[in-house]
Design a protein around this motif. Structure first.
Motif, PDB file in Angstrom:
ATOM      1  N   GLU A 171       0.820  -1.214   0.000  1.00 33.82           N
ATOM      2  CA  GLU A 171       0.000   0.000   0.000  1.00 33.82           C
ATOM      3  C   GLU A 171       0.859   1.272   0.000  1.00 33.82           C
ATOM      4  OE1 GLU A 171      -2.793  -0.267   3.206  1.00 33.82           O
ATOM      5  OE2 GLU A 171      -3.839  -1.978   2.336  1.00 33.82           O
ATOM      6  N   GLY A 172       2.053   1.180  -0.565  1.00 27.56           N
ATOM      7  CA  GLY A 172       2.940   2.329  -0.660  1.00 27.56           C
ATOM      8  C   GLY A 172       3.830   2.539   0.550  1.00 27.56           C
ATOM      9  N   LEU A 173       3.691   1.714   1.574  1.00 31.34           N
ATOM     10  CA  LEU A 173       4.458   1.907   2.810  1.00 31.34           C
ATOM     11  C   LEU A 173       5.957   1.746   2.588  1.00 31.34           C
ATOM     12  CD1 LEU A 173       2.191   0.047   5.408  1.00 31.34           C
ATOM     13  CD2 LEU A 173       2.397   2.512   5.034  1.00 31.34           C
ATOM     14  N   VAL A 174       6.355   0.908   1.630  1.00 32.97           N
ATOM     15  CA  VAL A 174       7.792   0.699   1.401  1.00 32.97           C
ATOM     16  C   VAL A 174       8.470   1.975   0.907  1.00 32.97           C
ATOM     17  CG1 VAL A 174       7.626  -1.784   0.986  1.00 32.97           C
ATOM     18  CG2 VAL A 174       7.296  -0.190  -0.917  1.00 32.97           C
ATOM     19  N   ALA A 175       7.698   2.863   0.320  1.00 32.98           N
ATOM     20  CA  ALA A 175       8.257   4.121  -0.214  1.00 32.98           C
ATOM     21  C   ALA A 175       8.156   5.274   0.775  1.00 32.98           C
ATOM     22  CB  ALA A 175       7.544   4.494  -1.517  1.00 32.98           C
ATOM     23  N   ARG A 176       7.542   5.021   1.942  1.00 29.90           N
ATOM     24  CA  ARG A 176       7.331   6.092   2.917  1.00 29.90           C
ATOM     25  C   ARG A 176       7.778   5.620   4.303  1.00 29.90           C
ATOM     26  NH1 ARG A 176       2.390   6.312  -0.093  1.00 29.90           N
ATOM     27  NH2 ARG A 176       1.314   5.117   1.531  1.00 29.90           N
ATOM     28  N   PRO A 177       9.080   5.607   4.573  1.00 31.55           N
ATOM     29  CA  PRO A 177       9.569   5.137   5.874  1.00 31.55           C
ATOM     30  C   PRO A 177       8.945   5.913   7.025  1.00 31.55           C
ATOM     31  CG  PRO A 177      11.382   5.379   4.331  1.00 31.55           C
ATOM     32  CD  PRO A 177      10.181   5.999   3.672  1.00 31.55           C
ATOM     33  N   ALA A 178       8.586   5.183   8.087  1.00 32.40           N
ATOM     34  CA  ALA A 178       7.964   5.798   9.259  1.00 32.40           C
ATOM     35  C   ALA A 178       8.520   5.154  10.519  1.00 32.40           C
ATOM     36  CB  ALA A 178       6.440   5.632   9.207  1.00 32.40           C
ATOM     37  N   LEU A 179       8.535   5.906  11.597  1.00 29.65           N
ATOM     38  CA  LEU A 179       9.107   5.404  12.843  1.00 29.65           C
ATOM     39  C   LEU A 179       8.293   4.271  13.440  1.00 29.65           C
ATOM     40  CD1 LEU A 179      10.180   8.760  14.562  1.00 29.65           C
ATOM     41  CD2 LEU A 179      11.647   7.086  13.410  1.00 29.65           C
ATOM     42  N   ASP A 180       6.975   4.289  13.243  1.00 29.45           N
ATOM     43  CA  ASP A 180       6.103   3.319  13.893  1.00 29.45           C
ATOM     44  C   ASP A 180       5.613   2.234  12.936  1.00 29.45           C
ATOM     45  OD1 ASP A 180       4.567   4.994  12.368  1.00 29.45           O
ATOM     46  OD2 ASP A 180       2.953   5.214  13.841  1.00 29.45           O
ATOM     47  N   GLU A 181       6.314   2.023  11.822  1.00 30.78           N
ATOM     48  CA  GLU A 181       5.856   1.041  10.841  1.00 30.78           C
ATOM     49  C   GLU A 181       6.080  -0.382  11.330  1.00 30.78           C
ATOM     50  OE1 GLU A 181       8.233   2.015   7.463  1.00 30.78           O
ATOM     51  OE2 GLU A 181       9.914   0.774   8.083  1.00 30.78           O
ATOM     52  N   PRO A 182       5.247  -1.323  10.897  1.00 30.98           N
ATOM     53  CA  PRO A 182       5.455  -2.734  11.246  1.00 30.98           C
ATOM     54  C   PRO A 182       6.807  -3.228  10.747  1.00 30.98           C
ATOM     55  CG  PRO A 182       3.281  -2.393  10.277  1.00 30.98           C
ATOM     56  CD  PRO A 182       4.042  -1.125  10.072  1.00 30.98           C
ATOM     57  N   THR A 183       7.372  -4.188  11.444  1.00 29.39           N
ATOM     58  CA  THR A 183       8.696  -4.706  11.097  1.00 29.39           C
ATOM     59  C   THR A 183       8.749  -5.243   9.679  1.00 29.39           C
ATOM     60  OG1 THR A 183       9.057  -5.300  13.411  1.00 29.39           O
ATOM     61  CG2 THR A 183      10.487  -6.342  11.778  1.00 29.39           C
ATOM     62  N   TYR A 184       7.651  -5.883   9.233  1.00 31.59           N
ATOM     63  CA  TYR A 184       7.683  -6.499   7.916  1.00 31.59           C
ATOM     64  C   TYR A 184       7.812  -5.481   6.783  1.00 31.59           C
ATOM     65  CZ  TYR A 184       2.671  -5.360   7.598  1.00 31.59           C
ATOM     66  OH  TYR A 184       1.466  -4.703   7.563  1.00 31.59           O
ATOM     67  N   VAL A 185       7.457  -4.229   7.032  1.00 28.63           N
ATOM     68  CA  VAL A 185       7.618  -3.210   5.998  1.00 28.63           C
ATOM     69  C   VAL A 185       9.101  -3.006   5.707  1.00 28.63           C
ATOM     70  CG1 VAL A 185       7.217  -0.807   5.359  1.00 28.63           C
ATOM     71  CG2 VAL A 185       5.469  -2.063   6.635  1.00 28.63           C
ATOM     72  N   GLY A 186       9.903  -2.929   6.758  1.00 23.78           N
ATOM     73  CA  GLY A 186      11.343  -2.805   6.571  1.00 23.78           C
ATOM     74  C   GLY A 186      11.939  -4.017   5.882  1.00 23.78           C
ATOM     75  N   VAL A 187      11.393  -5.191   6.183  1.00 23.96           N
ATOM     76  CA  VAL A 187      11.867  -6.421   5.541  1.00 23.96           C
ATOM     77  C   VAL A 187      11.631  -6.357   4.032  1.00 23.96           C
ATOM     78  CG1 VAL A 187      11.511  -8.908   5.349  1.00 23.96           C
ATOM     79  CG2 VAL A 187      11.551  -7.828   7.602  1.00 23.96           C
ATOM     80  N   LEU A 188      10.420  -5.959   3.637  1.00 22.63           N
ATOM     81  CA  LEU A 188      10.101  -5.865   2.206  1.00 22.63           C
ATOM     82  C   LEU A 188      10.899  -4.755   1.539  1.00 22.63           C
ATOM     83  CD1 LEU A 188       8.071  -7.358   0.268  1.00 22.63           C
ATOM     84  CD2 LEU A 188       7.951  -7.960   2.679  1.00 22.63           C
ATOM     85  N   ARG A 189      11.067  -3.627   2.226  1.00 27.19           N
ATOM     86  CA  ARG A 189      11.837  -2.527   1.652  1.00 27.19           C
ATOM     87  C   ARG A 189      13.277  -2.973   1.377  1.00 27.19           C
ATOM     88  NH1 ARG A 189      11.398   0.988   5.611  1.00 27.19           N
ATOM     89  NH2 ARG A 189       9.452   1.874   4.822  1.00 27.19           N
ATOM     90  N   ALA A 190      13.890  -3.652   2.334  1.00 24.07           N
ATOM     91  CA  ALA A 190      15.261  -4.126   2.160  1.00 24.07           C
ATOM     92  C   ALA A 190      15.347  -5.167   1.049  1.00 24.07           C
ATOM     93  CB  ALA A 190      15.777  -4.708   3.477  1.00 24.07           C
ATOM     94  N   LEU A 191      14.344  -6.045   0.969  1.00 22.80           N
ATOM     95  CA  LEU A 191      14.349  -7.068  -0.077  1.00 22.80           C
ATOM     96  C   LEU A 191      14.220  -6.426  -1.449  1.00 22.80           C
ATOM     97  CD1 LEU A 191      14.302 -10.046  -0.929  1.00 22.80           C
ATOM     98  CD2 LEU A 191      11.811  -9.993  -0.630  1.00 22.80           C
ATOM     99  N   ASN A 192      13.322  -5.452  -1.583  1.00 25.73           N
ATOM    100  CA  ASN A 192      13.168  -4.764  -2.868  1.00 25.73           C
ATOM    101  C   ASN A 192      14.475  -4.111  -3.300  1.00 25.73           C
ATOM    102  OD1 ASN A 192      10.454  -5.447  -3.008  1.00 25.73           O
ATOM    103  ND2 ASN A 192       9.732  -3.493  -2.187  1.00 25.73           N
ATOM    104  N   MET A 193      15.159  -3.477  -2.356  1.00 29.88           N
ATOM    105  CA  MET A 193      16.428  -2.824  -2.668  1.00 29.88           C
ATOM    106  C   MET A 193      17.491  -3.847  -3.071  1.00 29.88           C
ATOM    107  SD  MET A 193      16.491   0.035   0.400  1.00 29.88           S
ATOM    108  CE  MET A 193      18.119   0.620  -0.057  1.00 29.88           C
TER     109      MET A 193
END
Length: 216
Positions: free
Chosen positions: A169-191
């Motif tokens: 839902e676009g969360l990987v492109a909008r880093p946030a302090l309170d985001e679920p851990t899995y968002v960071g996992v997907l962001r790192a995997l995409n990179m």
């Protein structure tokens, strides 16, 4: 990333050719409490298109849910083709199996219930490496790095790996302090995948984002 209702209706009417069996499954499960997690018709159509285009005969799905994407892929497979489906929920699988049987394609599907990580590890141990033509991953997001690494061993050179929900839902492109851990996992995997020399890739803004990987 939901589409506006009029665009979604237009895509369904003119952007896909949804087989009657798929339409029946979609309508029968529309009221399910988790129906929003189901693969969209245009995503299912893309999977079927890729199977036919590539001539795939051996496919694997990690995360089957109510069986919509599996039904689309099985319908696209030729006779003698096989789709291995991995899922944890027997109740979801029971719904899926009813529709697979009604569509007369259940003989193409090998359903394996249990934790997908264990199932995939068993497949590697049973010497199934390099044997799959297309692998579709749509399961628990924290495990995506494991699924991708395992899929790269199971898929043949030149084969395809398709990842669902890569935009979250676009969360990987909008880093946030309170985001679920899995968002960071997907962001790192995409990179990581964007620069991975083992694959060619394209990320598509379809559904909640789909990445197509071709193993070199």
């Amino acid at each position: 990333m939901p589409l506006e209702p009029d665009i979604a209706a237009y895509l369904l009417a003119y952007g896909t050719r949804e087989p009657p069996a798929l339409k029946a499954l979609r309508e029968a499960t529309a009221g399910h409490r988790l129906a929003h997690l189901r693969t969209s018709p245009e995503q299912a159509a893309l999977l079927a298109f890729l199977i036919r285009l590539s001539g795939a005969r051996r496919c694997l799905e990690v995360g089957t849910f109510l069986g919509y994407s599996a039904l689309a892929m099985a319908l696209a497979l030729p006779e003698g083709g096989k789709l291995v489906c991995c899922d944890l929920s027997a109740s979801f699988a029971a719904v899926a199996q009813q529709h697979w049987e009604a569509a007369n394609i259940s003989h193409k599907i090998d359903l394996r219930l249990g934790p997908a990580q264990r199932t995939l590890a068993t497949m590697l141990a049973e010497d199934e490496a390099d044997r799959y033509d297309l692998i579709f991953i749509d399961a628990d997001k924290p495990s995506y790095p494991f699924y991708v690494e395992t899929a790269l061993r199971l898929v043949r050179p030149g084969g395809l790996i398709v990842l669902d929900d890569v935009l979250l839902e676009g969360l990987v492109a909008r880093p946030a302090l309170d985001e679920p851990t899995y968002v960071g996992v997907l962001r790192a995997l995409n990179m990581k995948l964007a620069h991975d020399p083992r694959v060619e890739l394209v990320m598509l803004p379809i559904g909640d984002g789909m990445t197509l990987l071709r193993r070199r």
